[in-house]
Motif scaffolding. Structure first.
Motif, PDB file in Angstrom:
ATOM      1  N   ASN A  80      -5.614  64.588 -32.615  1.00 52.46           N
ATOM      2  CA  ASN A  80      -5.204  65.748 -31.816  1.00 52.46           C
ATOM      3  C   ASN A  80      -4.729  66.889 -32.710  1.00 52.46           C
ATOM      4  O   ASN A  80      -3.689  67.503 -32.483  1.00 52.46           O
ATOM      5  N   ALA A  81      -5.529  67.178 -33.718  1.00 43.64           N
ATOM      6  CA  ALA A  81      -5.152  68.184 -34.719  1.00 43.64           C
ATOM      7  C   ALA A  81      -5.804  69.522 -34.423  1.00 43.64           C
ATOM      8  O   ALA A  81      -6.910  69.599 -33.870  1.00 43.64           O
ATOM      9  N   LYS A  82      -5.137  70.598 -34.842  1.00 45.63           N
ATOM     10  CA  LYS A  82      -5.677  71.935 -34.636  1.00 45.63           C
ATOM     11  C   LYS A  82      -6.418  72.479 -35.852  1.00 45.63           C
ATOM     12  O   LYS A  82      -7.353  73.264 -35.698  1.00 45.63           O
ATOM     13  N   TYR A  83      -6.018  72.076 -37.069  1.00 45.87           N
ATOM     14  CA  TYR A  83      -6.563  72.733 -38.261  1.00 45.87           C
ATOM     15  C   TYR A  83      -6.947  71.716 -39.326  1.00 45.87           C
ATOM     16  O   TYR A  83      -6.273  70.692 -39.505  1.00 45.87           O
ATOM     17  N   VAL A  84      -8.028  72.030 -40.052  1.00 45.93           N
ATOM     18  CA  VAL A  84      -8.521  71.154 -41.105  1.00 45.93           C
ATOM     19  C   VAL A  84      -9.151  72.009 -42.195  1.00 45.93           C
ATOM     20  O   VAL A  84      -9.763  73.036 -41.918  1.00 45.93           O
ATOM     21  N   CYS A  85      -8.972  71.608 -43.456  1.00 49.70           N
ATOM     22  CA  CYS A  85      -9.650  72.278 -44.566  1.00 49.70           C
ATOM     23  C   CYS A  85      -9.702  71.324 -45.755  1.00 49.70           C
ATOM     24  O   CYS A  85      -9.058  70.262 -45.751  1.00 49.70           O
ATOM     25  N   VAL A  86     -10.473  71.695 -46.774  1.00 46.03           N
ATOM     26  CA  VAL A  86     -10.563  70.917 -48.012  1.00 46.03           C
ATOM     27  C   VAL A  86      -9.879  71.702 -49.119  1.00 46.03           C
ATOM     28  O   VAL A  86     -10.081  72.918 -49.265  1.00 46.03           O
ATOM     29  N   HIS A  87      -9.036  70.999 -49.896  1.00 46.13           N
ATOM     30  CA  HIS A  87      -8.295  71.629 -50.985  1.00 46.13           C
ATOM     31  C   HIS A  87      -8.039  70.592 -52.066  1.00 46.13           C
ATOM     32  O   HIS A  87      -7.581  69.478 -51.773  1.00 46.13           O
ATOM     33  N   LYS A  88      -8.368  70.925 -53.310  1.00 43.44           N
ATOM     34  CA  LYS A  88      -8.138  70.041 -54.453  1.00 43.44           C
ATOM     35  C   LYS A  88      -8.756  68.652 -54.264  1.00 43.44           C
ATOM     36  O   LYS A  88      -8.164  67.626 -54.612  1.00 43.44           O
ATOM     37  N   GLY A  89      -9.969  68.602 -53.708  1.00 44.40           N
ATOM     38  CA  GLY A  89     -10.675  67.339 -53.556  1.00 44.40           C
ATOM     39  C   GLY A  89     -10.155  66.448 -52.454  1.00 44.40           C
ATOM     40  O   GLY A  89     -10.531  65.272 -52.392  1.00 44.40           O
ATOM     41  N   ARG A  90      -9.312  66.974 -51.575  1.00 40.60           N
ATOM     42  CA  ARG A  90      -8.765  66.199 -50.468  1.00 40.60           C
ATOM     43  C   ARG A  90      -8.983  66.957 -49.163  1.00 40.60           C
ATOM     44  O   ARG A  90      -9.113  68.179 -49.157  1.00 40.60           O
ATOM     45  N   MET A  91      -8.971  66.221 -48.076  1.00 40.24           N
ATOM     46  CA  MET A  91      -8.986  66.853 -46.772  1.00 40.24           C
ATOM     47  C   MET A  91      -7.550  66.982 -46.281  1.00 40.24           C
ATOM     48  O   MET A  91      -6.743  66.056 -46.438  1.00 40.24           O
ATOM     49  N   TRP A  92      -7.247  68.168 -45.699  1.00 41.89           N
ATOM     50  CA  TRP A  92      -5.911  68.455 -45.190  1.00 41.89           C
ATOM     51  C   TRP A  92      -6.008  68.728 -43.692  1.00 41.89           C
ATOM     52  O   TRP A  92      -6.880  69.479 -43.250  1.00 41.89           O
ATOM     53  N   ILE A  93      -5.110  68.135 -42.931  1.00 41.44           N
ATOM     54  CA  ILE A  93      -5.096  68.296 -41.483  1.00 41.44           C
ATOM     55  C   ILE A  93      -3.678  68.685 -41.063  1.00 41.44           C
ATOM     56  O   ILE A  93      -2.697  68.076 -41.495  1.00 41.44           O
ATOM     57  N   ALA A  94      -3.593  69.702 -40.199  1.00 39.25           N
ATOM     58  CA  ALA A  94      -2.276  70.249 -39.845  1.00 39.25           C
ATOM     59  C   ALA A  94      -2.129  70.415 -38.338  1.00 39.25           C
ATOM     60  O   ALA A  94      -3.116  70.599 -37.626  1.00 39.25           O
ATOM     61  N   ASN A  95      -0.873  70.377 -37.905  1.00 42.01           N
ATOM     62  CA  ASN A  95      -0.489  70.593 -36.506  1.00 42.01           C
ATOM     63  C   ASN A  95      -1.218  69.583 -35.620  1.00 42.01           C
ATOM     64  O   ASN A  95      -2.224  69.895 -34.979  1.00 42.01           O
ATOM     65  N   HIS A  96      -0.664  68.376 -35.551  1.00 48.06           N
ATOM     66  CA  HIS A  96      -1.354  67.295 -34.850  1.00 48.06           C
ATOM     67  C   HIS A  96      -0.354  66.453 -34.073  1.00 48.06           C
ATOM     68  O   HIS A  96       0.812  66.859 -33.889  1.00 48.06           O
ATOM     69  N   ALA A  97      -0.799  65.294 -33.636  1.00 45.09           N
ATOM     70  CA  ALA A  97       0.021  64.473 -32.739  1.00 45.09           C
ATOM     71  C   ALA A  97       1.339  64.045 -33.362  1.00 45.09           C
ATOM     72  O   ALA A  97       2.325  63.811 -32.654  1.00 45.09           O
TER      73      ALA A  97
END
Length: 439
Positions: free
Chosen positions: A152-169
């Motif tokens: 239930n996340a709103k935002y996702v991006c790739v940074h420094k070889g990792r996936m980042w997910i923000a504002n979620h359950a």
């Protein structure tokens, strides 16, 4: 463009590179600036006033949906170099090829909620606040992302070889990162492992977007901005770069080289690793006049070094115009008939948009018309004082230099003390040496 009184030349406008300026009184504009500017491309040939290019259908409309707009758009390129156009609308996420919309994910509760995308290790990952985080490899339907990712996340991006997910359950201020080079492991520990940060969780605000630029991860809340530095968990640190300016909606965030542009409640800004800077100074009163609803519905796109911000100009709930900024020179223009709810710039630099009015994908900066509608360029100068306010004003002539354009006309109009004199003169731009009109 030049005009004369009976004694002197009162204006000599040969350079239109100042663009739209609404932050100064009309009488105080610099030469070549406009009080009103629509559909003028002042970017591709600085100093020249030319009509912008048009809009064409890139993927045909998917008709008869209950929510006829696109609420997510991206391009997925797999390891074999095969490209896919992926778009979300109503309750589905689609693989769109040659105008055929094939569902790869469907959930009734999606109901037009924004969908965001990121790619890592040959997987397209997409998130929304009402779905379990999904993965797709270009074949068949999507599946739940493995490795216990946030849901239930709103935002996702790739940074420094990792996936980042923000504002979620797990929290509206929470920012999670995956294992290095593995977006399907969110539990491993150590410097190659996963983890999370709570970004100022007690401020009564929530994360409104994340973006990787200039070697840092920029994290936005609605009224604050943060930067995460470092290259692995033992060196990751985050800090505030503004406690007063944040991003209204993540759809307006657009990365450039070393910074990103975004819309805040305070104007259009740039954010970098060290600071934020105002970009909308020349049109600040215009941006200030946008309502909260207009800001929340806006979206941003990138064409070359231009930042496009589409918004709803007539309060019908559908974006239909855009303010366009050349980030190199700080000059603005306004484009009409830009019906975009989201933008995406492809790997070869094409600017696509998902429709705000239809489930359709359009390509910008191509052709001469916008959805088969004629594009009209308008440019309105500032006031021309003609010297002392006490002297007699007698305009005697105007000279216009324009490129020859068969079938096109240039209309000249003038106001006195803000009152239209209803004396428009139409000049044909058909190829010829000169055209003289006497009124």
């Amino acid at each position: 463009m030049s005009g004369t009184s009976d004694k002197e030349t009162i204006s000599d406008i040969r350079d239109f590179s100042q663009g739209l300026v609404t932050a100064l009184p009309s009488h105080a504009l610099p030469p070549g600036a406009a009080t009103s500017l629509q559909n003028a491309d002042i970017f591709s040939a600085p100093g020249v006033l030319k009509k912008r290019l048009g809009t064409a259908v890139a993927q045909a409309e998917l008709a008869a949906l209950p929510l006829p707009h696109v609420n997510g758009l991206t391009q997925f390129i797999n390891v074999s170099g095969v490209g896919f156009t992926v778009a979300a609308s109503t309750d589905d996420v689609y693989n769109v090829t040659a105008g055929v919309w094939s569902s790869i994910f469907s959930l009734g509760t999606l109901n037009g909620t924004d969908v965001n995308f990121a790619t890592l290790n040959n997987l397209l990952v997409f998130v929304s606040s009402v779905i379990t985080t999904q993965k797709w490899n270009g074949v068949g339907a999507s599946a739940n992302l493995l490795g216990t990712p946030p849901s239930n996340a709103k935002y996702v991006c790739v940074h420094k070889g990792r996936m980042w997910i923000a504002n979620h359950a797990a929290g509206k201020s929470r920012l999670n990162y995956s294992k290095l080079d593995d977006c399907e492991d969110w539990t491993a520990t150590g410097d190659t492992g996963a983890g999370f940060y709570d970004i100022n969780p007690n401020d009564g605000d929530e994360i409104t977007g994340i973006v990787s630029v200039g070697g840092v991860l920029i994290i936005f809340k609605e009224r604050s901005t943060y930067v995460l530095r470092g290259h692995k968990p033992s060196t990751f640190t985050w800090a505030s770069v503004s406690t007063t300016v944040g991003c209204v909606t993540g759809r307006t965030i657009v990365p450039f080289e070393g910074f990103c542009a975004f819309l805040s409640h305070n104007g259009v800004y740039a954010a970098s690793s060290e600071k934020i800077s105002l970009l909308s100074k020349n049109i600040q009163p215009t941006i200030d006049a946008l309502s909260t609803t207009q800001r929340q519905g806006a979206c941003g796109g990138k064409l070359l070094e231009q930042y496009w911000m589409a918004y709803d100009s007539n309060a019908d709930g559908k974006n239909d115009a855009a303010y366009v900024l050349d980030v190199r020179y700080g000059t603005w223009s306004k484009y009409t008939n830009i019906k975009a709810r989201c933008f995406h710039t492809t790997s070869v630099g094409l600017l696509l948009s998902g429709g705000s009015d239809k489930t359709i994908i359009r390509q910008h900066n191509t052709g001469t018309d916008a959805d088969d509608a004629t594009i009209t360029l308008t440019w309105t100068s500032g006031d021309m004082g003609w010297g002392s306010f006490a002297s007699d004003k007698q305009g005697m002539g105007v000279w216009l230099d324009a490129a020859a354009l068969a079938g096109k006309t240039l209309d000249l109009d003038h106001d006195i003390m803000g009152i239209d004199q209803a004396d428009t003169i139409a000049f044909s731009l058909a190829p010829s040496t000169t055209e003289t009109r006497v009124v």
